[in-house]
Design an enzyme around this catalytic site. Structure first.
Site, PDB file in Angstrom:
ATOM      1  NE  ARG A 238      -4.190  -1.642   0.155  1.00  0.00           N
ATOM      2  CZ  ARG A 238      -4.293  -2.699  -0.653  1.00  0.00           C
ATOM      3  NH1 ARG A 238      -3.341  -2.969  -1.531  1.00  0.00           N
ATOM      4  NH2 ARG A 238      -5.368  -3.474  -0.617  1.00  0.00           N
ATOM      5  CD  GLU A 267      -3.584   2.493  -5.615  1.00  0.00           C
ATOM      6  OE1 GLU A 267      -4.385   1.671  -6.090  1.00  0.00           O
ATOM      7  OE2 GLU A 267      -2.601   2.150  -4.938  1.00  0.00           O
ATOM      8  CG  HIS A 286      -3.436  -1.567  -7.004  1.00  0.00           C
ATOM      9  ND1 HIS A 286      -3.786  -0.873  -5.874  1.00  0.00           N
ATOM     10  CD2 HIS A 286      -3.412  -2.867  -6.622  1.00  0.00           C
ATOM     11  CE1 HIS A 286      -3.967  -1.717  -4.868  1.00  0.00           C
ATOM     12  NE2 HIS A 286      -3.744  -2.937  -5.308  1.00  0.00           N
TER      13      HIS A 286
HETATM   14  P1  NAP Z   1      -0.715 -11.199   5.497  1.00  0.00           P
HETATM   15  O1  NAP Z   1      -0.807 -12.637   5.145  1.00  0.00           O
HETATM   16  O2  NAP Z   1      -1.637 -10.658   6.538  1.00  0.00           O
HETATM   17  O3  NAP Z   1       0.796 -10.882   5.882  1.00  0.00           O
HETATM   18  C1  NAP Z   1       1.177  -9.676   6.409  1.00  0.00           C
HETATM   19  C2  NAP Z   1       2.627  -9.781   6.884  1.00  0.00           C
HETATM   20  O4  NAP Z   1       3.031  -8.506   7.392  1.00  0.00           O
HETATM   21  C3  NAP Z   1       2.790 -10.782   8.025  1.00  0.00           C
HETATM   22  O5  NAP Z   1       4.018 -11.467   7.898  1.00  0.00           O
HETATM   23  C4  NAP Z   1       2.816  -9.883   9.262  1.00  0.00           C
HETATM   24  O6  NAP Z   1       3.555 -10.426  10.354  1.00  0.00           O
HETATM   25  C5  NAP Z   1       3.540  -8.676   8.712  1.00  0.00           C
HETATM   26  N1  NAP Z   1       3.254  -7.480   9.504  1.00  0.00           N
HETATM   27  C6  NAP Z   1       2.083  -6.847   9.684  1.00  0.00           C
HETATM   28  N2  NAP Z   1       2.223  -5.787  10.499  1.00  0.00           N
HETATM   29  C7  NAP Z   1       3.531  -5.768  10.848  1.00  0.00           C
HETATM   30  C8  NAP Z   1       4.314  -4.927  11.684  1.00  0.00           C
HETATM   31  N3  NAP Z   1       3.767  -3.879  12.339  1.00  0.00           N
HETATM   32  N4  NAP Z   1       5.627  -5.199  11.840  1.00  0.00           N
HETATM   33  C9  NAP Z   1       6.181  -6.268  11.208  1.00  0.00           C
HETATM   34  N5  NAP Z   1       5.501  -7.096  10.391  1.00  0.00           N
HETATM   35  C10 NAP Z   1       4.190  -6.847  10.220  1.00  0.00           C
HETATM   36  O7  NAP Z   1      -0.973 -10.284   4.191  1.00  0.00           O
HETATM   37  P2  NAP Z   1      -0.722 -10.711   2.669  1.00  0.00           P
HETATM   38  O8  NAP Z   1      -1.864 -11.525   2.157  1.00  0.00           O
HETATM   39  O9  NAP Z   1       0.638 -11.234   2.539  1.00  0.00           O
HETATM   40  O10 NAP Z   1      -0.851  -9.278   1.957  1.00  0.00           O
HETATM   41  C11 NAP Z   1      -0.002  -8.200   2.288  1.00  0.00           C
HETATM   42  C12 NAP Z   1      -0.548  -6.920   1.671  1.00  0.00           C
HETATM   43  O11 NAP Z   1      -0.344  -6.925   0.261  1.00  0.00           O
HETATM   44  C13 NAP Z   1      -2.059  -6.741   1.794  1.00  0.00           C
HETATM   45  O12 NAP Z   1      -2.415  -6.239   3.064  1.00  0.00           O
HETATM   46  C14 NAP Z   1      -2.368  -5.751   0.694  1.00  0.00           C
HETATM   47  O13 NAP Z   1      -2.286  -4.436   1.189  1.00  0.00           O
HETATM   48  C15 NAP Z   1      -1.241  -5.976  -0.318  1.00  0.00           C
HETATM   49  N6  NAP Z   1      -1.734  -6.501  -1.599  1.00  0.00           N
HETATM   50  C16 NAP Z   1      -1.400  -5.815  -2.746  1.00  0.00           C
HETATM   51  C17 NAP Z   1      -1.826  -6.297  -3.978  1.00  0.00           C
HETATM   52  C18 NAP Z   1      -1.450  -5.571  -5.250  1.00  0.00           C
HETATM   53  O14 NAP Z   1      -1.928  -5.951  -6.333  1.00  0.00           O
HETATM   54  N7  NAP Z   1      -0.612  -4.563  -5.215  1.00  0.00           N
HETATM   55  C19 NAP Z   1      -2.588  -7.475  -4.051  1.00  0.00           C
HETATM   56  C20 NAP Z   1      -2.900  -8.122  -2.879  1.00  0.00           C
HETATM   57  C21 NAP Z   1      -2.463  -7.643  -1.650  1.00  0.00           C
HETATM   58  P3  NAP Z   1       3.051 -11.795  11.062  1.00  0.00           P
HETATM   59  O15 NAP Z   1       3.292 -12.873  10.050  1.00  0.00           O
HETATM   60  O16 NAP Z   1       3.917 -11.932  12.225  1.00  0.00           O
HETATM   61  O17 NAP Z   1       1.606 -11.591  11.368  1.00  0.00           O
END
Ligand code: NAP
Length: 323
Positions: A238, A267, A286
């Site tokens: 993001r 966006e 995006h």
């Molecule tokens: P997820 O499974 O919830 O993983 C989030 C990761 O971030 C986890 O490893 C979490 O740690 C870590 N995290 C969260 N807060 C943190 C903090 N304060 N300090 C350190 N680590 C932290 O999410 P995901 O499915 O991988 O997706 C990640 C993000 O990608 C989404 O939230 C979305 O915004 C973005 N996204 C973008 C697109 C695009 O097309 N550009 C598409 C899909 C998603 P833990 O493992 O310890 O909980």
């Protein structure tokens, strides 16, 4: 309870499921309906007030808050997007569990995008494209992937898949997350000290963190200042995880070499944004990992079927944690 919509009949003895999106999308309605033939999927426009009051489940793709307000008795909401930072406060204020999309197909698309744009940076594509515009024949030395460290911020569904793809391609991979992680061949870190280590050792930093209170402007001037001279950054999470002004300063002052940005504070990116024309920024609209309507509908269908079977709401996003 009898569904009171325009297509009421015996077949639809349970309340319909509503699909909410700012942009009514017939393709989503069709995909969801085909994945759940025993359910009746309607858009909010197709719902009478009586039907809206009886609706227990909403499936959403970027709805407006007003759209959700019409449904006072929702038991849970299923987002077909992985990132839910805008929806979460609305759901949490009404105490409605919010289920987000976890889709291996989406994770694979993200892993592929991270690999593609890592190669773009590693193999100097922005530099050679600029040289071609200047008709300049200047080879630069080749660095093998084994000598390049990619630091992934966020080791969740997407970060772990990205790590796997990068390892397969030969890169050294480090990662940072909230809770400790054990991932073969990846050096993992937590907390502020760990973040400093990852940032200061990486040639390429990949941001795959959710946007939360803690991660908003996580990469501020101080953190960006820890990155190696000539390092690059890829933000596929993001826009607001990075303080954009600080990033632009670091690029303009040649402290960082390039940024690939797929996500922005606003966006679509405004036509007059200076980011479009910055020679060290690649702007993407995006697109790094779009939701696949077909696989996402099947995942939603499985969650709905489990709920119909047991009455238990699927695992929801943690509202306190923010992701
Ligand atoms: P997820 O499974 O919830 O993983 C989030 C990761 O971030 C986890 O490893 C979490 O740690 C870590 N995290 C969260 N807060 C943190 C903090 N304060 N300090 C350190 N680590 C932290 O999410 P995901 O499915 O991988 O997706 C990640 C993000 O990608 C989404 O939230 C979305 O915004 C973005 N996204 C973008 C697109 C695009 O097309 N550009 C598409 C899909 C998603 P833990 O493992 O310890 O909980």
């Amino acid at each position: 309870m009898i569904w009171a919509g325009s297509m009421q009949n015996d077949q639809h003895a349970k309340p319909a499921i509503v699909f909410l999106s700012k942009h009514a999308d017939a393709r989503w309605l069709a995909a969801l309906q085909s994945a759940m033939p025993a359910e009746h999927i309607v858009s909010d426009q197709q719902c009478s007030d009586e039907a809206a009051a009886a609706t227990q489940i909403a499936i959403v793709a970027d709805p407006s808050p007003e759209q959700l307000l019409r449904f006072p008795n929702l038991l849970w909401i299923h987002s077909v997007w992985a990132g839910v930072e805008r929806l979460l406060p609305i759901a949490a204020a009404r105490n409605i569990p919010l289920v987000r999309l976890i889709d291996p197909t989406l994770a694979r698309a993200m892993g592929e995008a991270v690999l593609a744009w890592t190669l773009y940076l590693h193999r100097d594509m922005p530099r050679y494209a600029a040289q071609q515009r200047e008709q300049s024949w200047r080879p630069h030395s080749y660095i093998p992937p084994q000598e390049i460290t990619v630091g992934i911020l966020g080791l969740g569904e997407l970060g772990r898949e990205a790590a796997r793809r990068l390892l397969d391609a030969g890169y050294r991979v480090t990662g940072w997350s909230q809770s400790p992680k054990k991932i073969d061949d990846v050096e993992t870190f937590t907390d502020e000290t760990g973040l400093r280590t990852v940032l200061s050792n990486a040639n390429i930093v990949v941001v795959l963190l959710p946007l939360t209170r803690e991660t908003r402007h996580l990469l501020n001037p101080e953190q960006i200042g820890l990155m190696q001279k000539g390092a690059s950054i890829i933000n596929f999470a993001r826009g607001a995880v990075i303080a954009t002004d600080a990033l632009v300063d670091a690029l303009s002052e040649d402290r960082l070499s390039h940024a690939v940005l797929d996500v922005f504070d606003e966006e679509p990116l405004a036509a007059d944004s200076p980011l479009w024309k910055h020679s060290k920024i690649t702007v993407l609209p995006h697109i790094s990992a779009p939701t696949n309507r077909h696989t996402a509908s099947n995942i939603v269908a499985a969650n709905v079927a489990a709920f119909r079977g047991s009455g238990a709401v699927p695992m929801a996003v943690n509202a306190t944690r923010g992701y």
